[in-house]
Design a protein around this motif. Structure first.
Motif, PDB file in Angstrom:
ATOM      1  N   VAL A 126      70.551 -79.187  41.770  1.00 43.98           N
ATOM      2  CA  VAL A 126      71.241 -77.905  41.747  1.00 43.98           C
ATOM      3  C   VAL A 126      70.250 -76.890  41.207  1.00 43.98           C
ATOM      4  CG1 VAL A 126      73.095 -76.580  40.673  1.00 43.98           C
ATOM      5  CG2 VAL A 126      73.505 -78.916  41.397  1.00 43.98           C
ATOM      6  N   ILE A 127      70.045 -75.809  41.954  1.00 39.02           N
ATOM      7  CA  ILE A 127      69.214 -74.715  41.459  1.00 39.02           C
ATOM      8  C   ILE A 127      70.155 -73.553  41.203  1.00 39.02           C
ATOM      9  CG2 ILE A 127      68.552 -74.000  43.786  1.00 39.02           C
ATOM     10  CD1 ILE A 127      65.880 -73.037  42.535  1.00 39.02           C
ATOM     11  N   GLU A 128      70.046 -72.958  40.007  1.00 40.95           N
ATOM     12  CA  GLU A 128      70.977 -71.899  39.625  1.00 40.95           C
ATOM     13  C   GLU A 128      70.241 -70.812  38.863  1.00 40.95           C
ATOM     14  OE1 GLU A 128      73.914 -73.601  37.047  1.00 40.95           O
ATOM     15  OE2 GLU A 128      72.405 -74.645  35.876  1.00 40.95           O
ATOM     16  N   LEU A 129      70.839 -69.632  38.858  1.00 38.91           N
ATOM     17  CA  LEU A 129      70.315 -68.531  38.071  1.00 38.91           C
ATOM     18  C   LEU A 129      70.709 -68.756  36.615  1.00 38.91           C
ATOM     19  CD1 LEU A 129      71.254 -65.591  40.438  1.00 38.91           C
ATOM     20  CD2 LEU A 129      68.991 -66.538  40.056  1.00 38.91           C
ATOM     21  N   VAL A 130      69.766 -68.576  35.711  1.00 38.41           N
ATOM     22  CA  VAL A 130      70.010 -68.805  34.294  1.00 38.41           C
ATOM     23  C   VAL A 130      70.861 -67.665  33.751  1.00 38.41           C
ATOM     24  CG1 VAL A 130      68.907 -69.008  32.048  1.00 38.41           C
ATOM     25  CG2 VAL A 130      67.858 -70.029  34.049  1.00 38.41           C
ATOM     26  N   GLU A 131      71.925 -68.016  33.025  1.00 40.65           N
ATOM     27  CA  GLU A 131      72.822 -67.005  32.463  1.00 40.65           C
ATOM     28  C   GLU A 131      72.596 -66.807  30.977  1.00 40.65           C
ATOM     29  OE1 GLU A 131      74.896 -65.245  34.348  1.00 40.65           O
ATOM     30  OE2 GLU A 131      74.400 -66.374  36.136  1.00 40.65           O
ATOM     31  N   ALA A 132      72.108 -67.837  30.291  1.00 40.22           N
ATOM     32  CA  ALA A 132      72.011 -67.789  28.832  1.00 40.22           C
ATOM     33  C   ALA A 132      70.881 -66.867  28.387  1.00 40.22           C
ATOM     34  CB  ALA A 132      71.761 -69.197  28.288  1.00 40.22           C
ATOM     35  N   LEU A 133      70.968 -66.436  27.124  1.00 38.98           N
ATOM     36  CA  LEU A 133      69.929 -65.612  26.535  1.00 38.98           C
ATOM     37  C   LEU A 133      68.718 -66.471  26.190  1.00 38.98           C
ATOM     38  CD1 LEU A 133      72.112 -63.561  24.046  1.00 38.98           C
ATOM     39  CD2 LEU A 133      71.228 -62.798  26.235  1.00 38.98           C
ATOM     40  N   THR A 134      67.571 -65.836  26.143  1.00 42.92           N
ATOM     41  CA  THR A 134      66.377 -66.561  25.744  1.00 42.92           C
ATOM     42  C   THR A 134      66.421 -66.829  24.249  1.00 42.92           C
ATOM     43  OG1 THR A 134      65.149 -64.539  25.291  1.00 42.92           O
ATOM     44  CG2 THR A 134      64.990 -65.439  27.523  1.00 42.92           C
ATOM     45  N   VAL A 135      65.558 -67.693  23.779  1.00 40.67           N
ATOM     46  CA  VAL A 135      65.503 -68.032  22.358  1.00 40.67           C
ATOM     47  C   VAL A 135      65.164 -66.787  21.544  1.00 40.67           C
ATOM     48  CG1 VAL A 135      64.277 -69.412  20.633  1.00 40.67           C
ATOM     49  CG2 VAL A 135      64.888 -70.409  22.838  1.00 40.67           C
ATOM     50  N   ALA A 136      64.228 -65.985  22.047  1.00 41.42           N
ATOM     51  CA  ALA A 136      63.842 -64.774  21.326  1.00 41.42           C
ATOM     52  C   ALA A 136      65.018 -63.796  21.244  1.00 41.42           C
ATOM     53  CB  ALA A 136      62.658 -64.106  22.018  1.00 41.42           C
ATOM     54  N   GLN A 137      65.767 -63.652  22.335  1.00 43.94           N
ATOM     55  CA  GLN A 137      66.922 -62.758  22.322  1.00 43.94           C
ATOM     56  C   GLN A 137      67.984 -63.273  21.371  1.00 43.94           C
ATOM     57  OE1 GLN A 137      67.829 -62.809  26.502  1.00 43.94           O
ATOM     58  NE2 GLN A 137      66.772 -60.886  26.879  1.00 43.94           N
ATOM     59  N   GLN A 138      68.191 -64.590  21.334  1.00 43.01           N
ATOM     60  CA  GLN A 138      69.183 -65.153  20.422  1.00 43.01           C
ATOM     61  C   GLN A 138      68.753 -64.941  18.981  1.00 43.01           C
ATOM     62  OE1 GLN A 138      69.525 -69.216  21.644  1.00 43.01           O
ATOM     63  NE2 GLN A 138      71.006 -68.780  23.234  1.00 43.01           N
ATOM     64  N   ALA A 139      67.459 -65.153  18.695  1.00 41.10           N
ATOM     65  CA  ALA A 139      66.965 -64.960  17.336  1.00 41.10           C
ATOM     66  C   ALA A 139      67.112 -63.499  16.920  1.00 41.10           C
ATOM     67  CB  ALA A 139      65.505 -65.402  17.247  1.00 41.10           C
ATOM     68  N   THR A 140      66.813 -62.590  17.837  1.00 33.93           N
ATOM     69  CA  THR A 140      66.966 -61.172  17.543  1.00 33.93           C
ATOM     70  C   THR A 140      68.425 -60.840  17.293  1.00 33.93           C
ATOM     71  OG1 THR A 140      65.080 -60.705  18.969  1.00 33.93           O
ATOM     72  CG2 THR A 140      66.492 -58.851  18.402  1.00 33.93           C
ATOM     73  N   GLY A 141      69.301 -61.380  18.119  1.00 31.20           N
ATOM     74  CA  GLY A 141      70.738 -61.142  17.946  1.00 31.20           C
ATOM     75  C   GLY A 141      71.246 -61.699  16.630  1.00 31.20           C
ATOM     76  N   GLU A 142      70.775 -62.895  16.265  1.00 28.81           N
ATOM     77  CA  GLU A 142      71.194 -63.493  14.996  1.00 28.81           C
ATOM     78  C   GLU A 142      70.679 -62.682  13.821  1.00 28.81           C
ATOM     79  OE1 GLU A 142      69.793 -67.472  15.123  1.00 28.81           O
ATOM     80  OE2 GLU A 142      71.205 -68.077  16.681  1.00 28.81           O
ATOM     81  N   ALA A 143      69.443 -62.176  13.918  1.00 30.43           N
ATOM     82  CA  ALA A 143      68.877 -61.376  12.837  1.00 30.43           C
ATOM     83  C   ALA A 143      69.661 -60.076  12.669  1.00 30.43           C
ATOM     84  CB  ALA A 143      67.408 -61.079  13.123  1.00 30.43           C
ATOM     85  N   GLU A 144      70.009 -59.444  13.805  1.00 30.22           N
ATOM     86  CA  GLU A 144      70.798 -58.214  13.728  1.00 30.22           C
ATOM     87  C   GLU A 144      72.159 -58.483  13.113  1.00 30.22           C
ATOM     88  OE1 GLU A 144      70.931 -56.656  17.666  1.00 30.22           O
ATOM     89  OE2 GLU A 144      68.830 -56.057  17.660  1.00 30.22           O
ATOM     90  N   ALA A 145      72.784 -59.580  13.498  1.00 28.60           N
ATOM     91  CA  ALA A 145      74.095 -59.925  12.950  1.00 28.60           C
ATOM     92  C   ALA A 145      73.993 -60.196  11.451  1.00 28.60           C
ATOM     93  CB  ALA A 145      74.659 -61.149  13.671  1.00 28.60           C
ATOM     94  N   ALA A 146      72.934 -60.881  11.024  1.00 28.73           N
ATOM     95  CA  ALA A 146      72.752 -61.160   9.598  1.00 28.73           C
ATOM     96  C   ALA A 146      72.541 -59.866   8.819  1.00 28.73           C
ATOM     97  CB  ALA A 146      71.571 -62.101   9.398  1.00 28.73           C
ATOM     98  N   THR A 147      71.787 -58.943   9.406  1.00 25.46           N
ATOM     99  CA  THR A 147      71.557 -57.659   8.741  1.00 25.46           C
ATOM    100  C   THR A 147      72.873 -56.894   8.597  1.00 25.46           C
ATOM    101  OG1 THR A 147      69.359 -57.587   9.733  1.00 25.46           O
ATOM    102  CG2 THR A 147      70.231 -55.518   8.842  1.00 25.46           C
ATOM    103  N   LYS A 148      73.664 -56.864   9.655  1.00 24.03           N
ATOM    104  CA  LYS A 148      74.955 -56.174   9.594  1.00 24.03           C
ATOM    105  C   LYS A 148      75.860 -56.809   8.545  1.00 24.03           C
ATOM    106  CE  LYS A 148      75.003 -54.566  14.374  1.00 24.03           C
ATOM    107  NZ  LYS A 148      75.664 -54.686  15.672  1.00 24.03           N
ATOM    108  N   ARG A 149      75.863 -58.149   8.487  1.00 23.41           N
ATOM    109  CA  ARG A 149      76.680 -58.845   7.486  1.00 23.41           C
ATOM    110  C   ARG A 149      76.236 -58.486   6.076  1.00 23.41           C
ATOM    111  NH1 ARG A 149      76.801 -64.014  10.506  1.00 23.41           N
ATOM    112  NH2 ARG A 149      74.688 -63.942   9.840  1.00 23.41           N
ATOM    113  N   ALA A 150      74.927 -58.436   5.863  1.00 24.63           N
ATOM    114  CA  ALA A 150      74.399 -58.115   4.543  1.00 24.63           C
ATOM    115  C   ALA A 150      74.791 -56.697   4.127  1.00 24.63           C
ATOM    116  CB  ALA A 150      72.885 -58.266   4.529  1.00 24.63           C
ATOM    117  N   VAL A 151      74.720 -55.767   5.069  1.00 27.49           N
ATOM    118  CA  VAL A 151      75.107 -54.389   4.776  1.00 27.49           C
ATOM    119  C   VAL A 151      76.588 -54.326   4.419  1.00 27.49           C
ATOM    120  CG1 VAL A 151      75.413 -52.105   5.803  1.00 27.49           C
ATOM    121  CG2 VAL A 151      73.278 -53.361   6.153  1.00 27.49           C
ATOM    122  N   LYS A 152      77.424 -55.029   5.162  1.00 27.19           N
ATOM    123  CA  LYS A 152      78.858 -55.042   4.875  1.00 27.19           C
ATOM    124  C   LYS A 152      79.145 -55.659   3.510  1.00 27.19           C
ATOM    125  CE  LYS A 152      80.658 -55.160   9.579  1.00 27.19           C
ATOM    126  NZ  LYS A 152      81.402 -55.955  10.572  1.00 27.19           N
TER     127      LYS A 152
END
Length: 172
Positions: free
Chosen positions: A112-138
């Motif tokens: 099966v050949i398919e288009l990848v839907e998931a985020l890359t590792v770098a995008q996930q790490a960036t997203g997690e870092a942003e979420a952690a920063t927002k949590r810390a600010v809150k």
């Protein structure tokens, strides 16, 4: 002068292989996932990824280059408007090949050949870092709000034992 690819060409000429890969790419972009033989999937991957890269650029020149391969205008429109923006921050690797066993009739290895839907590792790490920063600010904001409230609560708690002591002295 360009040299043709060496090796087997899926039982036909170079022109037949080119058209076969164009039709597979069209089906992949139309459906997002297709089942085919492993050999065809491996040959399709660079073709599809090259088309997505051209679609990411988005200008009229690249649209015309993609139209040379995929002649269906509606699929090209979908590629440029829906598929390419998904991979805007992804530097490559738009497809995934998953082996699924052999075909029942002729025992050909299938995939099966398919288009990848998931985020890359770098995008996930960036997203997690942003979420952690927002949590810390809150959390900091909540601590600042709780600090004055805690001081007033402590004052009330200090006052309660005095009241209890007064009530006990009255009872005695």
């Amino acid at each position: 002068m360009p040299r043709p690819t060496k090796g087997a060409r899926f039982g036909g000429s170079a022109a037949h292989e080119k058209l076969l890969l164009a039709n597979l790419a069209k089906s992949l972009f139309e459906h997002g996932r297709i089942t085919t033989t492993e050999a065809k999937a491996r040959r399709l991957r660079p073709v599809a990824e090259r088309l997505v890269t051209k679609a990411k650029k988005g200008d009229i020149h690249n649209r015309r280059l993609v139209l040379q391969t995929i002649t269906d205008k509606s699929v090209v429109h979908t590629l440029f408007t829906e598929i390419a923006p998904r991979y805007e921050n992804r530097p490559g690797g738009y497809t995934r090949i998953t082996k699924i066993g052999n075909r029942r009739g002729d025992n050909a290895p299938m995939a099966v050949i398919e288009l990848v839907e998931a985020l890359t590792v770098a995008q996930q790490a960036t997203g997690e870092a942003e979420a952690a920063t927002k949590r810390a600010v809150k959390e900091d904001a909540l601590k600042k709000e709780e600090a004055p409230a805690a001081e007033s609560t402590e004052a009330v708690e200090d006052a309660k034992p005095v009241e209890k002591a007064d009530e006990e002295s009255k009872d005695a």
